[in-house]
Motif scaffolding. Structure first.
Motif, short mmCIF file in Angstrom:
data_model
loop_
_atom_site.label_atom_id
_atom_site.label_comp_id
_atom_site.label_asym_id
_atom_site.label_seq_id
_atom_site.Cartn_x
_atom_site.Cartn_y
_atom_site.Cartn_z
N GLY A 155 -33.47 -13.77 13.28
CA GLY A 155 -34.45 -13.38 12.29
C GLY A 155 -35.83 -13.91 12.65
O GLY A 155 -36.04 -14.43 13.75
N TYR A 156 -36.76 -13.75 11.73
CA TYR A 156 -38.13 -14.21 11.93
C TYR A 156 -38.43 -15.30 10.92
O TYR A 156 -38.13 -15.16 9.73
CB TYR A 156 -39.11 -13.05 11.79
N THR A 157 -39.01 -16.38 11.38
CA THR A 157 -39.31 -17.53 10.53
C THR A 157 -40.81 -17.79 10.54
O THR A 157 -41.40 -18.04 11.60
CB THR A 157 -38.56 -18.78 11.04
N VAL A 158 -41.42 -17.72 9.36
CA VAL A 158 -42.86 -17.93 9.19
C VAL A 158 -43.11 -19.36 8.72
O VAL A 158 -42.34 -19.91 7.92
CB VAL A 158 -43.43 -16.93 8.16
N PHE A 159 -44.16 -19.98 9.21
CA PHE A 159 -44.57 -21.30 8.73
C PHE A 159 -46.09 -21.36 8.69
O PHE A 159 -46.78 -20.63 9.42
CB PHE A 159 -44.00 -22.41 9.62
N TYR B 58 -49.23 -9.72 15.14
CA TYR B 58 -49.59 -10.89 14.35
C TYR B 58 -49.42 -12.17 15.16
O TYR B 58 -50.25 -13.09 15.07
CB TYR B 58 -48.76 -10.92 13.07
N ALA B 59 -48.36 -12.25 15.95
CA ALA B 59 -48.15 -13.43 16.78
C ALA B 59 -49.30 -13.61 17.77
O ALA B 59 -49.79 -14.72 18.00
CB ALA B 59 -46.82 -13.33 17.52
N ALA C 180 -50.48 -11.04 5.52
CA ALA C 180 -49.28 -10.27 5.87
C ALA C 180 -48.09 -11.14 6.25
O ALA C 180 -46.96 -10.66 6.29
CB ALA C 180 -49.59 -9.31 7.02
N LEU C 181 -48.32 -12.43 6.52
CA LEU C 181 -47.27 -13.27 7.10
C LEU C 181 -46.02 -13.35 6.24
O LEU C 181 -44.90 -13.22 6.74
CB LEU C 181 -47.81 -14.68 7.36
N GLU C 182 -46.20 -13.61 4.95
CA GLU C 182 -45.05 -13.86 4.09
C GLU C 182 -44.07 -12.69 4.08
O GLU C 182 -42.85 -12.88 4.05
CB GLU C 182 -45.50 -14.17 2.67
#
Length: 472
Positions: free
Chosen positions: A318-322, A354-355, A375-377
């Protein structure tokens, strides 16, 4: 990770794939206003001029959506990688129609007969693609490596670039094998092999899954395989190297989006161990999963079938945002065995845009753009939903292809292997044939995982019914 890489040359199957796209609600043509917005000319202000770097791309011969271009050189006892990534953000107005359409599509969808792109072709195969002899805006990475291939420094900046050549894997492999490759291309082998050794050292795993092609000949269907070349693996290592550098940059910066995967549970590896003998895979108890995978030859049909089963260990990615310096509990990708980020395919994957922006901000010591933070969340959810659609399309395509392979062989008996059993119904499960490597459901007697058995094809009608077996 795809379960199959499949191409078809058959018109009836193409019609079935088209019907499947309609059934799944896959987006079709882009609205005219989105295509018009995609023709926006980017402002070159603030871009460095790096058009003197003799970059080259490596892709399948027919590809025109070229995300990456590279150049490799020696630097003292080590190496320098210049890696240009298409700067999609230069063309997309945040919050505009093109941006909204990209968030609706999330990723390019691949079908055996076509692809459904993330961005309009005028952008993804034209103005933003790193086509040869064209000046393009890019996020240009400079990554320095020591003599062992370890990263010693990483930098990324916006630059105008110009690729010199569009290469394909077979041509690259021939040039390297024959000794006729120029140094930047020969260094792909050198650096690729160094990175492969480091992957082994850290416990990472790359699955070399063969591409399958189904073709209609004399009224029947035949299956052939294309095993990946060493050049495929070396090229993949360059992308992995860059994704690892991006992850490190974002972790140091305190804001980012990682591609994460928890370690596979012991039960999942045990399941593969029980399946291996039935597929004629010798897996001694003292040999680790990673060591076994590296020993497999994708040209061997039994090995190819087992490699496809190995993709089950990649479930859960998955993708993990911080943000704001608060790091997540999981920062690594188990198959990469290191922190990793998707950043090298922005023409085909939404999150990569975005990255790239976060990495550019980190290197410049500037704040992340507001449109990125806004947009990150939602990105992990969007990417998960897009991934589910891609996975469902892939499963359905595989079912169509496998039904076509056996459509004229209903009633015949094959040798197979039980690769899955329903938890609450031990008489129902999935069997994979030895030849051809077709999978289908079976119902009729108590099953044991990894059991070899003879099965009869009782159902196989592409577009109408999936492959089903019964005990022979």
């Amino acid at each position: 990770m795809p379960r199959r890489h499949i191409r078809v040359t058959d018109v009836p199957l193409r019609a079935a794939f088209a019907a499947l796209r309609t059934e799944l609600g896959v987006p079709s043509d882009f609205p005219p206003e989105v295509t018009a917005e995609a023709q926006r000319v980017p402002d070159p202000k603030g871009y460095e001029d790096a058009t003197d770097i003799p970059l080259f791309t490596i892709d399948p011969p027919a590809s025109t959506d070229l995300d990456q271009a590279m150049h490799l050189s020696r630097r003292g006892t080590g190496y320098r990688l210049r890696y240009a990534i298409a700067d999609v953000a230069a063309f997309v107005v945040p919050g505009g129609l093109l941006d909204a359409e990209a968030h609706r599509r999330v990723m390019t969808l691949y079908f055996p007969d076509t692809r459904i792109p993330l961005h309009p072709p005028v952008l993804s195969e034209g103005a933003a693609s790193l086509l040869p002899d064209q000046v393009r805006p890019a996020a240009l990475w400079t990554i320095d490596l020591d003599a062992e291939g370890r990263t010693t420094a990483a930098d990324v900046r916006r630059a105008l670039v110009r690729s010199r050549a569009k290469l394909d894997y077979e041509g690259v492999q021939r040039a390297i094998d024959s000794g006729t490759a120029e140094e930047p291309l020969e260094l792909l082998r050198v650096v690729g092999e160094l990175r492969e050794r480091l992957e082994v050292e850290r416990g990472g795993i790359s699955l070399r899954i063969p591409e399958q092609e189904i073709a209609e000949r004399d009224g029947t269907y035949e299956l052939s395989y294309r095993a990946p070349l060493p050049a495929d693996g070396w090229n993949a290592q360059i992308s992995l190297l860059t994704g690892m550098a991006a992850a490190d940059l974002m972790l140091g910066y305190g804001t980012g989006v990682l591609r994460t995967l928890p370690a596979a549970p012991d039960g999942a590896v045990g399941r593969l161990r029980r399946t291996a003998p039935a597929l004629h895979i010798d897996w001694p108890h003292h040999v680790s999963y990673a060591a076994l995978v590296r020993s497999l030859d994708p040209r061997n049909p039994h090995h190819a079938a087992f490699l496809q089963e190995c993709t089950t260990l990649l479930r859960g990615a998955g993708y993990t945002v911080f943000r704001d310096g608060v790091l997540p509990s999981l920062t690594t990708h188990a198959a990469v065995a290191a922190p990793y980020a998707h950043c090298t395919a922005p023409l085909r994957r939404l999150v990569d845009r975005y990255a790239s922006e976060i990495c550019l901000a980190a290197v410049a010591g500037e704040p992340v753009p507001d449109w990125v933070l806004a947009a990150l969340e939602a990105l992990p959810r969007e990417m998960t939903e897009g991934g589910r659609l891609a996975a469902k399309a892939e499963r359905e395509c595989v079912d169509l292809v496998e039904a076509a392979l056996l459509k004229d062989r209903v009633g015949e008996v094959f040798e197979g292997c039980v690769v899955d059993i329903d938890e609450d119904r031990p008489t129902v499960g999935t069997v994979q044939l030895e030849t051809p490597a077709v999978m289908g459901r079976i119902d009729g007697e108590d099953l044991s995982l990894g059991e070899r058995l003879r099965v009869k094809v009782v159902q196989s009608d592409p577009g109408t019914s999936k492959v089903r077996f019964a005990p022979a």
